[in-house]
Write a protein that holds these residues in place. Structure first.
Motif, PDB file in Angstrom:
ATOM      1  N   UNK A 278      31.269   5.983  33.131  1.00 18.78           N
ATOM      2  CA  UNK A 278      29.972   6.202  32.492  1.00 18.78           C
ATOM      3  C   UNK A 278      29.612   7.679  32.509  1.00 18.78           C
ATOM      4  N   UNK A 279      29.249   8.182  31.343  1.00 16.47           N
ATOM      5  CA  UNK A 279      28.811   9.570  31.240  1.00 16.47           C
ATOM      6  C   UNK A 279      28.039   9.764  29.942  1.00 16.47           C
ATOM      7  N   UNK A 280      27.224  10.816  29.922  1.00 15.60           N
ATOM      8  CA  UNK A 280      26.489  11.218  28.722  1.00 15.60           C
ATOM      9  C   UNK A 280      27.019  12.569  28.274  1.00 15.60           C
ATOM     10  N   UNK A 281      26.984  12.803  26.988  1.00 14.97           N
ATOM     11  CA  UNK A 281      27.435  14.091  26.452  1.00 14.97           C
ATOM     12  C   UNK A 281      26.521  14.512  25.311  1.00 14.97           C
ATOM     13  N   UNK A 303      28.902  22.686  30.200  1.00 13.95           N
ATOM     14  CA  UNK A 303      28.386  22.614  31.563  1.00 13.95           C
ATOM     15  C   UNK A 303      28.575  21.186  32.083  1.00 13.95           C
ATOM     16  N   UNK A 304      29.019  21.065  33.315  1.00 14.40           N
ATOM     17  CA  UNK A 304      29.233  19.750  33.933  1.00 14.40           C
ATOM     18  C   UNK A 304      28.098  19.438  34.899  1.00 14.40           C
ATOM     19  N   UNK A 332      28.194  13.118  34.270  1.00 14.35           N
ATOM     20  CA  UNK A 332      28.924  11.930  34.716  1.00 14.35           C
ATOM     21  C   UNK A 332      28.171  11.198  35.807  1.00 14.35           C
ATOM     22  N   UNK A 333      28.240   9.866  35.769  1.00 18.96           N
ATOM     23  CA  UNK A 333      27.655   9.056  36.831  1.00 18.96           C
ATOM     24  C   UNK A 333      28.669   8.734  37.918  1.00 18.96           C
ATOM     25  N   UNK A 334      29.943   9.029  37.672  1.00 19.26           N
ATOM     26  CA  UNK A 334      31.008   8.537  38.543  1.00 19.26           C
ATOM     27  C   UNK A 334      31.692   9.601  39.394  1.00 19.26           C
ATOM     28  N   UNK A 335      31.543  10.879  39.043  1.00 17.25           N
ATOM     29  CA  UNK A 335      32.197  11.929  39.829  1.00 17.25           C
ATOM     30  C   UNK A 335      31.405  12.199  41.100  1.00 17.25           C
ATOM     31  N   UNK A 336      32.070  12.619  42.190  1.00 17.02           N
ATOM     32  CA  UNK A 336      31.353  12.941  43.425  1.00 17.02           C
ATOM     33  C   UNK A 336      30.591  14.255  43.302  1.00 17.02           C
ATOM     34  N   UNK A 337      29.478  14.373  44.037  1.00 24.03           N
ATOM     35  CA  UNK A 337      28.660  15.574  43.969  1.00 24.03           C
ATOM     36  C   UNK A 337      29.372  16.792  44.555  1.00 24.03           C
ATOM     37  N   UNK A 347      41.765  15.353  38.559  1.00 24.17           N
ATOM     38  CA  UNK A 347      41.145  14.032  38.589  1.00 24.17           C
ATOM     39  C   UNK A 347      41.368  13.241  37.301  1.00 24.17           C
ATOM     40  N   UNK A 348      41.754  12.000  37.420  1.00 23.78           N
ATOM     41  CA  UNK A 348      42.017  11.144  36.259  1.00 23.78           C
ATOM     42  C   UNK A 348      40.743  10.835  35.484  1.00 23.78           C
ATOM     43  N   UNK A 349      39.626  10.726  36.195  1.00 24.06           N
ATOM     44  CA  UNK A 349      38.362  10.454  35.500  1.00 24.06           C
ATOM     45  C   UNK A 349      37.988  11.626  34.592  1.00 24.06           C
ATOM     46  N   UNK A 350      38.206  12.838  35.080  1.00 23.28           N
ATOM     47  CA  UNK A 350      37.929  14.021  34.268  1.00 23.28           C
ATOM     48  C   UNK A 350      38.821  14.022  33.032  1.00 23.28           C
ATOM     49  N   UNK A 351      40.082  13.650  33.206  1.00 29.33           N
ATOM     50  CA  UNK A 351      41.013  13.586  32.072  1.00 29.33           C
ATOM     51  C   UNK A 351      40.552  12.557  31.048  1.00 29.33           C
TER      52      UNK A 351
END
Length: 639
Positions: A278-281, A303-304, A332-337, A347-351
């Protein structure tokens, strides 16, 4: 430069003085932008401190709540903007204050048009930065201390925006940055607290860091109770809201605050992805290419954020190089702070986020190309050369990118690249089995190449490639719509499908012509690989080609010009047996060696190359001209 009591005075270079003068006077109608710039910098500083403190907790001297304060003091015409962000060291102040004074200055000055409206937009492209404050400032004092350093390591920077600036050490209690502006007399409108509040809401309402405003009364109003700090911004991240609840003006203002551009964006893309990831862009394509589009060290524009908390900018991992002109945010809602740069790279999620966003961008560009040709042409004119890099970089999306690239062709008007490969295929001759192209160092060279002669005669369309990147494009894009791309300057050209006698070699080649071929080989020696009869010429006597698998002559020129290893394999010279010069050479031995080399050199010039020995070419031409005059008969040097 002079130093007194650890105070360093530095004079502005002539270019910077000229630039500041232009900023002050050319942007008169846009002066409110200085608040946007300074508040954006302040909020970024707070975000950077939060990010750095995740791996270095010692940077926080106490419990930290990020904030930005704007104080308006009518007495003395002062505005102060302060933050408790990461702050700067002395070295960082000297290096980073005002990117406009550090990079692109000369290019900016050279690009000025003299028209105020045009130059205003141009300044937007080059980035006004910190120095936009001098549109309104009589003088500026900046106080800063880097978080995690001692109180005695503070720095004070002062300037009037005219003569230069001073920088000196100072003891500063609280880390962060404070900018005190003494307004010019013609900028008193920025002492109106309600006006300042409106500007902050306009440009910074979305910023999650709280922005507070306080107006200090004038002396005659001392009896009145002093105003309390007022929270100005909503702090609601624009990208988290639904599209139907956001106006075009809000989108445009957000883009301008994000990019420091003065123009509205050309294209925007706002979406929310839900599911396993889950993420917004919220992404934007500018209306104009930035001046540093081709700078290898330029920052990317994404910007991330993680759950609305700023993590990093210049995130090259979130957008490929060929889309480096895109500005925006991904949340992103799923990446660690406590995400690190190394984490982003692996990271695979970033990919997956990157892959998903690239497909969204390409899909939006396809929609615009189909629905709004004029807007797409604006995009292509500004970013097409960079976008073509995707053919070489992004194998997964190569075909999607191929549908979006544009070229000039022998049937398009002027040098504008307006034609798609799909349009070319739809216009192909029913018997044509290849997409023909020619590459050259300029559109005029491609358009005037003798290699096009037989194609023009039979009205066969050819792509005219003149961007250096095109050579790499055709190396990676070998076919489109099951039609191979074929260079008309390589290998044997087979046009049998034309059913034209002119395009077919004569089955009974005259022995004298065969003898001429051998004589030309002997005369030219190691300048050529071979000499052949051609079917591709109708008006010219000769042209140069390479074999099917060789590097094109244009590619070799590009490699040489860039200092890379080139491959100087001698070309094949093809001659037109129907041309008067060639026919005359069959029956004459007069100055044959000169004729052979002149033909080769003229073929070299016609393809846009330079001669290895121009003096030798001139000498041979002069010899032939002199002989013509002596014989009192005209001589044909070229068609």
């Amino acid at each position: 430069m002079s130093e007194e009591h650890n105070t360093t005075k530095i004079e502005f270079q002539a270019e910077v003085q000229q630039l500041l003068n232009l900023v002050i006077h050319s942007l008169y109608s846009e002066r409110e932008v200085f608040l946007r710039e300074l508040i954006s910098n302040a909020s970024d500083a707070c975000g950077r401190l939060r990010f750095e403190s995740l791996t270095n907790p010692d940077m926080l001297e106490s419990e930290h709540t990020p904030s930005v304060e704007v104080e308006v003091v009518k007495r003395g015409r002062k505005i102060t903007i302060r933050d408790n962000g990461i702050g700067m060291t002395r070295e960082e102040v000297a290096e980073n204050i005002g990117t406009i004074a550090r990079s692109g200055t000369k290019r900016f000055v050279e690009a000025l048009t003299g028209e105020q409206s045009e130059d205003t937009n141009l300044i937007g492209q080059f980035g006004v930065g910190f120095y936009s404050v001098f549109m309104v400032a009589e003088s500026v004092t900046l106080k800063t201390r880097k978080a995690g350093t001692s109180k005695d390591e503070g720095v004070v920077w002062e300037s009037d925006g005219v003569s230069g600036y001073t920088i000196e050490p100072n003891s500063i209690e609280i880390p962060g940055t404070e900018i005190m502006i003494t307004l010019r007399k013609d900028a008193k409108e920025f002492l109106d607290a309600s006006k300042v509040s409106g500007i902050i809401k306009k440009y910074a309402d979305h910023i999650s860091v709280p922005i507070r405003l306080k107006a200090v009364p004038t002396k005659k109003d001392d009896k009145k109770e002093e105003q309390e700090w007022e929270l100005v911004n909503d702090g609601s991240a624009l990208w988290t809201r639904t599209r139907k609840d956001i106006s075009d003006e809000e989108y445009n203002n957000f883009y301008k605050s994000l990019s420091f551009d003065f123009e509205d964006p050309l294209i925007r893309l706002h979406n929310r992805v839900e599911g396993r990831l889950e993420y917004s862009a919220l992404l934007f394509i500018p209306s104009r290419a930035p001046f540093d589009l081709w700078d290898a060290e330029r920052q990317r524009g994404i910007k991330l954020y993680v759950r609305r908390v700023f993590i990093a900018d210049d995130t090259k991992n979130l957008m490929p190089g060929y889309l480096r002109f895109i500005k925006g945010v991904i949340d992103s809602d799923d990446l660690p702070l406590n995400v690190s740069r190394e984490f982003l790279q692996k990271n695979k999620q970033v990919e997956r986020i990157r892959s998903g966003m690239v497909k969204k961008v390409l899909g939006e560009l396809k929609r615009v190309a189909n629905k709004d040709t004029e807007k797409y042409q604006t995009f292509w004119k500004e970013f097409g050369r960079a976008f073509k890099e995707g053919i070489t970089e992004d194998a997964d999306n190569r075909q999607a990118i191929a549908e979006l690239i544009r070229f000039a062709t022998t049937k398009s008007e002027g040098s504008d690249q307006t034609e798609s490969l799909q349009q070319y295929v739809e216009r192909m001759h029913e018997k044509q089995d290849a997409i023909y192209y020619i590459s050259a160092d300029s559109h005029l060279s491609a358009q005037g190449s003798p290699h096009l002669e037989v194609f023009k005669k039979h009205d066969i369309e050819v792509l005219l490639m003149s961007d250096p990147i095109d050579e790499w494009v055709v190396m990676h894009l070998t076919e489109f719509a099951e039609k191979p791309l074929q260079s008309i300057t390589k290998g044997d050209l087979s046009l049998d499908w034309l059913d034209s006698e002119e395009s077919k070699p004569d089955d009974e080649i005259d022995e004298k012509v065969n003898a001429l071929v051998d004589k030309l080989k002997a005369a030219l020696g190691n300048r050529i690989t071979d000499v052949k009869l051609t079917t591709r010429l109708t008006d010219s006597p000769a042209c140069l080609v390479v074999n099917d698998f060789g590097i094109s002559r244009n590619m070799n020129r590009i490699l040489k010009a860039s200092g890379q290893t080139s491959y100087d394999v001698p070309p094949i010279m093809e001659i037109n047996p129907n041309h008067r010069i060639i026919q005359n050479l069959v029956d004459s031995d007069d100055h044959f060696d000169d004729w052979a080399h002149v033909l080769f050199d003229q073929a070299t010039l016609s393809e846009g190359s330079t001669l290895d020995d121009p003096a030798d070419y001139v000498r041979r031409i002069n010899t032939l001209l002199s002989d013509s005059i002596d014989d009192e008969s005209p001589i044909i040097i070229a068609p």
